[in-house]
Design an enzyme around this catalytic site. Structure first.
Site, PDB file in Angstrom:
ATOM      1  N   GLU A   1       2.023  -8.775  -1.599  1.00 22.52           N
ATOM      2  CA  GLU A   1       0.478  -9.422  -1.377  1.00 22.52           C
ATOM      3  C   GLU A   1       0.694 -10.804  -1.380  1.00 22.52           C
ATOM      4  OE1 GLU A   1       0.158  -5.101  -1.350  1.00 22.52           O
ATOM      5  OE2 GLU A   1       1.461  -6.575  -2.656  1.00 22.52           O
TER       6      GLU A   1
ATOM      7  N   GLY B   1       0.694  -1.207  -0.161  1.00 16.66           N
ATOM      8  CA  GLY B   1      -0.201   0.004   0.130  1.00 16.66           C
ATOM      9  C   GLY B   1       0.862   1.119   0.063  1.00 16.66           C
TER      10      GLY B   1
ATOM     11  N   GLU C   1       1.190   1.811  -3.646  1.00 14.55           N
ATOM     12  CA  GLU C   1      -0.078   2.638  -4.093  1.00 14.55           C
ATOM     13  C   GLU C   1      -0.258   4.037  -3.672  1.00 14.55           C
ATOM     14  OE1 GLU C   1      -2.967  -1.280  -4.061  1.00 14.55           O
ATOM     15  OE2 GLU C   1      -2.355  -0.539  -1.975  1.00 14.55           O
TER      16      GLU C   1
END
Length: 268
Positions: free
Chosen positions: A142, A119, A122
């Site tokens: 992930e 993240g 991201e």
């Protein structure tokens, strides 16, 4: 109505607004490698909802400690033991924050260091410009953790590096850093010294542009990229019609016409 952004009640993000309109927003959970818990995500939504209405001309997104952001706070996620619909709604808040960054119309320069992972990647990919230092590394772990991206990697990271590279990163845990990370598009700058200093310099340069021009650059390009070629050509013409006739640009155009404006030259 203009918002006083320094009055936002944030716990995990510190704000420093400079006189030239550059806002330094610093992730402040260094003990957690600035992992994104639910509170921080909500603070990102609050912050980047306010930025376009606060007279901010550019943002430096920085981080305390040795790491930019290690991604989803997995300890919180494990303890919460969320139901599918609960995690879906959390992901939608991540999207809300990151969409406000990408489409908000104010330049965001990310000063990267250490982990830019999951993240955190991201988050970084939602900024308009990314500056990496020698310590910066990028990964999407992930796959090894039994997870799937939920904050827009399938949109933004895949757009930066391509679908095949993103799949490889998730399947194998591949880590990119240094020149290789730059070459595949994960960041635009690689510096030997402080990524923050370079990011701040870039933000100051961007802040000197006209706000409407920056708004178009930092929102219209992303919107146009989501359109068909026919719709994109129309939208680009409309945006150019508005931006290229703005009254605030007249002095700059006159300087160009009079040959008093700075010339475009290659860097040293």
């Amino acid at each position: 109505m203009t918002i006083d952004i320094t009055q936002l009640n944030l716990t995990n993000i510190t704000l420093d607004l400079h006189e030239d309109g550059v806002l330094v927003a610093t992730l402040n959970r260094p003990a957690k490698r600035n992992a994104l818990d639910a509170v921080t995500v909500e603070e990102l939504v609050t912050l980047f909802s306010a930025v376009p209405r606060a007279g901010v001309r550019a943002v430096v997104l920085a981080a305390e400690g040795d790491h930019f952001c290690a991604g989803l706070d997995l300890v919180e996620h494990h303890k919460e033991d969320r139901r599918p619909e609960d995690f879906m709604h959390l992901c939608l808040r991540w999207h809300e924050a990151f969409n406000k960054m990408e489409y908000g119309g104010v330049p965001i320069i990310a000063a990267l260091k250490g982990a830019v992972v999951g993240g955190g990647l991201e988050l970084a990919s939602s900024a308009h410009v990314r500056v990496a230092d020698a310590s910066t590394y990028f990964a999407l772990p992930e796959g090894q953790r039994g997870l799937f991206t939920g904050g827009g990697a399938t949109i933004r990271v895949a757009d930066l590096v391509g679908k095949a590279r993103m799949i490889d990163m998730m399947l194998t845990g591949r880590v990119y850093k240094g020149r290789e990370a730059i070459d595949i598009g994960l960041a635009q700058y690689l510096v030997e010294g402080s990524s923050f200093d370079v990011a701040l310099d870039l933000a100051r340069k961007a802040a000197q542009n006209l706000p409407l021009t920056n708004f178009a650059i930092c929102s219209a390009i992303s919107h146009i990229g989501n359109m068909s070629a026919l719709d994109a050509s129309y939208a680009e013409a409309v945006v150019a019609g508005v931006v290229n006739t703005q009254h605030a640009a007249r002095e700059r155009l006159e300087a160009f016409a009079n040959k008093t404006a700075a010339r475009v030259r290659p860097g040293d």
